[in-house]
Design a protein around this motif. Structure first.
Motif, short mmCIF file in Angstrom:
data_model
loop_
_atom_site.label_atom_id
_atom_site.label_comp_id
_atom_site.label_asym_id
_atom_site.label_seq_id
_atom_site.Cartn_x
_atom_site.Cartn_y
_atom_site.Cartn_z
N LEU A 132 48.05 49.16 41.50
CA LEU A 132 47.21 48.01 41.83
C LEU A 132 47.43 47.56 43.27
O LEU A 132 46.47 47.19 43.97
N THR A 133 48.68 47.61 43.72
CA THR A 133 48.97 47.24 45.11
C THR A 133 48.28 48.18 46.08
O THR A 133 47.66 47.74 47.07
N LEU A 191 45.64 49.91 45.41
CA LEU A 191 44.20 49.71 45.22
C LEU A 191 43.67 48.56 46.07
O LEU A 191 42.54 48.62 46.57
N LEU A 192 44.47 47.51 46.24
CA LEU A 192 44.04 46.32 46.97
C LEU A 192 44.59 46.23 48.38
O LEU A 192 44.21 45.32 49.13
N ALA A 193 45.49 47.15 48.75
CA ALA A 193 46.23 47.02 50.01
C ALA A 193 45.32 46.95 51.23
O ALA A 193 44.56 47.88 51.48
N PRO A 194 45.42 45.85 52.01
CA PRO A 194 44.63 45.75 53.23
C PRO A 194 45.43 46.11 54.48
O PRO A 194 44.88 46.15 55.59
N LEU A 234 51.67 46.13 52.53
CA LEU A 234 51.44 46.32 51.10
C LEU A 234 51.53 47.78 50.70
O LEU A 234 51.85 48.10 49.55
N ASN A 256 34.86 55.00 49.23
CA ASN A 256 36.05 54.19 49.48
C ASN A 256 37.30 55.07 49.35
O ASN A 256 38.06 54.94 48.40
N HIS A 276 40.97 53.70 48.57
CA HIS A 276 41.36 53.00 47.35
C HIS A 276 40.89 53.64 46.05
O HIS A 276 41.46 53.37 44.99
N TYR A 302 43.35 55.31 43.47
CA TYR A 302 44.29 54.46 42.77
C TYR A 302 43.64 53.76 41.59
O TYR A 302 44.33 53.37 40.64
N GLY A 303 42.32 53.59 41.63
CA GLY A 303 41.63 53.08 40.46
C GLY A 303 41.71 54.04 39.30
O GLY A 303 41.92 53.64 38.14
#
Length: 420
Positions: A89-90, A92-95, A99, A162, A165, A168-169
């Motif tokens: 999840l980290t 997947l969302l890491a900007p 992270l 994408n 990311h 990781y989904g």
């Protein structure tokens, strides 16, 4: 016990946890070049992200290696999968880079928590009679996890909108499925919970086979650090293959070679496996150097296959030498000592190769990394030529506090366990 449907279900659930652990460990491999291109990161930075995984895994083995004794295998597997899910999840969302490091560390913690207990469940759920298939099941699950990571990573980088990311989904969905399966694992019998405490690392009294085995494992880990740390970047920038999916397939061939060789290497003596593995590893690094110079994809494919076989032989022979160097009562702590040394080698090699690649180029970094692999492999071969058969009564010597309680906490060990 009879091999009932319940036991079979437990084995499949535990095997899925093993596969997810290895999938998570290799999930970012094909995405590293994308991070480098879109976030303007150097190879030194991306290999530091890679190194966060073994560093976190080392800390987990030292501090929480005995968790399963307190909460049971089921609890430890669920905890490991939960932390793996947080890592996915980290990512997947890491900007940003911070992270990425957090996500990579979480994956190392998750693997350290759950992989050993999962293998214990596989062993316990097997039939009482006939050949022990624990190694084969674990090796197969591990190879499936690595291959899935590389193919999914390549496909999502190449074919989705994408690429940073999307993979990781898919991984997170796989973790959810594995958690559901693990939830139905048998619960431990009610009893007073064991008190958790760190366990001492140990080295056997007869050190020669231990040293030879630890050097073999370290050589394999160094080879893996080069392959997974800069393999995708090397394929894209040096071999000049811009198709991430093709690169993922090429890297997945190595994982397949590791699994197949692990199943076949059990017929070899440990010292013979180390010698053959050293030769294959040296040949593989030579193929990689030439592939970079000639920009040859066929040579990169050959490197992937030969390198996978070399990794498997070095690791299987090394693990066997280490486990045979200690008495059964102290085998876990002794093997953990070898693993921790090897993980430290992997982290150092990954970071060093990354810094060299940033300052002097990938070919120079690869040459230096290859020299390191060669030195470790040669040292393992020369040491293994000594007396590697030890008496049954072997007493360990404590060397430092805190260690994992099982020798099967290493992800690489599970891939190679079938041959030991």
């Amino acid at each position: 016990m009879a091999f009932t449907w319940a036991a079979r279900g437990s084995r499949w659930a535990a095997a899925s946890a093993v596969a997810l652990a290895l999938w998570a460990s290799a999930a970012p491999t094909l995405v590293y070049p994308v991070y480098a291109a879109q976030w303007h990161l150097t190879t030194a930075v991306t290999t530091t992200v890679f190194a966060a995984y073994p560093v976190a895994l080392i800390a987990t083995l030292l501090l929480l290696g005995g968790l399963a004794e307190s909460v049971g295998n089921r609890g430890a597997i669920l905890a490991g999968l939960g932390v793996l899910g947080l890592g996915a999840l980290t990512f997947l969302l890491a900007p940003n880079l911070a992270l990425l490091l957090v996500g990579r560390a979480l994956m190392g913690v998750g693997v350290g928590l759950g992989l050993g207990p999962a293998t214990s469940v596989i062993a316990a759920s097997g039939p009482d009679e006939g050949r022990d298939r624990t190694g084969a099941v674990t090796a197969g699950a591990s190879a499936v996890g690595l291959i899935t990571a590389l193919l999914v990573g390549g496909a999502t980088v190449q074919f989705t909108a994408n690429p940073l990311h999307a993979g990781y989904g898919v991984l997170l969905a796989g973790v959810v499925v594995a958690v559901v399966a693990a939830w139905y694992l048998p619960r431990p019998a009610r009893r007073a919970p064991a008190r958790w405490r760190p366990r001492p690392l140990a080295a056997p009294r007869h050190r020669l086979p231990f040293v030879a085995g630890a050097l073999g494992v370290s050589a394999a880990y160094a080879l893996g650090a080069i392959f997974l740390g800069i393999g995708a970047q090397f394929a894209r920038d040096t071999v000049r293959s811009d198709d991430a999916f093709v690169n993922g397939v090429v890297l997945a061939l190595s994982a397949a070679a590791i699994g197949v060789t692990a199943l076949l290497a059990g017929r070899l003596r440990a010292s013979t496996a180390v010698r053959l593995g050293a030769g294959a590893a040296l040949a593989a690094q030579g193929l990689m150097l030439v592939a970079g110079t000639t920009h040859s994809m066929p040579l990169l494919i050959a490197y992937s296959l030969v390198g996978g076989a070399g990794y498997s032989l070095l690791f299987s022979g090394g693990v066997t030498l280490v486990t045979r160097s200690a008495s059964p009562a102290h085998r876990a702590a002794t093997t953990s000592s070898a693993y921790l040394v090897a993980y430290l080698v992997q982290a150092v090699v990954a970071v060093s190769v990354g810094r060299l690649a940033t300052g002097l180029g990938l070919q120079v970094a690869l040459a230096a990394g290859s020299a390191t692999v060669a030195a470790l492999a040669l040292a393992a071969v020369l040491t293994a030529r000594g007396r590697t058969v030890v008496p049954d009564a072997v007493r360990p010597a404590a060397v430092t506090p805190a260690a994992p309680s099982t020798p099967t906490d290493s992800p690489s060990y599970h891939l190679m366990r079938a041959s030991s």
